[in-house]
Enzyme design. Sequence first.
Site: not given
Length: 392
Positions: A42, A138, A168, A221, A267, A313, A315
């Site tokens: 997942k 859940r 679970h 699992r 910054y 930043c 990027d």
Amino acid sequence: MNENVSFYRDTWAEINLDAIEYNVKSMVEHLGGEGTVIAVVKANAYGHGDYEVACAALEAGADMLAVAFVDEAISLREKGMKVPILVLGASRPEDVQVSIDYDITLTAISLEWVKKAEQFAKEGVLQFHIKLDTGMGRLGITEKEELDELIQFAADSSSLSVRGIFTHFAAADELESDYTDCQFAAFKKLLGGISNKEWLIHCANSAAGLRFKDRIFNTVRLGIAMYGLSPSKEMNKELPYSLQEALSLHTKIVHVKKLPKGGKVSYGATYTAQEDEWIGTLPVGYADGWLRQLKESEVIAGGKRVQIIGRICMDQCMIRLPEKMPEGTKVTLIGRQAEEYIPIDEIADRLETINYEIPCILSARVPRMFLRNKSIMEVRNPIIQSHSASKG
């Protein structure tokens, strides 16, 4: 960079498929041939790459796959995946027919859900596993009466087929907790009287699979441990076999400058050079998943740990170099370089979170390079692939 590599930036993640294979084989051997392994892929295989990881896991001995949502299962089917795929999360009853069409196994979370699902099963048979809530709070059934009624309702229906039943654990990775004992007892109580040997019965996640061979029933699992990450720091002391971390993250220095004493960086001008310093700029930032909270953390350049300086930043980010380094120098943010190593757990500690989260937050714009025997097998670059698809 290899001329066949289809990305045009100097930041990428490497996924070691040999490590995936090793981790799956190790669990298969740990089970001694007594249990089925469901490879949990997942969330794009926890950020590693769903199809590529799925292929490696199946080659290593996993029997089927699990995802969170129908969309993820359909994506795998459309990439050519033929094996059984279980959707672990809640699915809309109105999406039952598309799940039948794609041969996807859903999770039934209540009797009401099953009754609604039958109404949308117009052609073919819906296969599903029943989810029991034994203390996670859940999804799932908590009462034996509802479970028995659901099983009987499915048995009387020509369009429904129960293929498994599961729960679970909420605290299987906590060594001092007895909560797993309570959940296991609740699971066995709900299973009382159920004797269908064709069903997959599973309560063991990675933590339980590693710790409790007596609580596996017939299926594990395998999630976080498949990626070479321990379910918790506590468990590092009690692993039955070593784990091999599959993901590493790299970039390159794209610019180097000498910053004079008193010079500012990034910054807010929060960093001030205390002396003349060499500064390297890296083309990676918080839009890639390298979050602002990682300021002042370390990366590896030229085989040495160096510090990120100033604010990260969107990027880019900057590092303080011990000496002038050439542009193009490889920098490792996660993984091994020379004698230094930055594991995912170290990044998780700096972000005050769990290791699960780190590969998941690496964004799609970070290309994934898949390796076998240290050779590049494939590169996935969703940005270019999406663009190409739209043009077609």
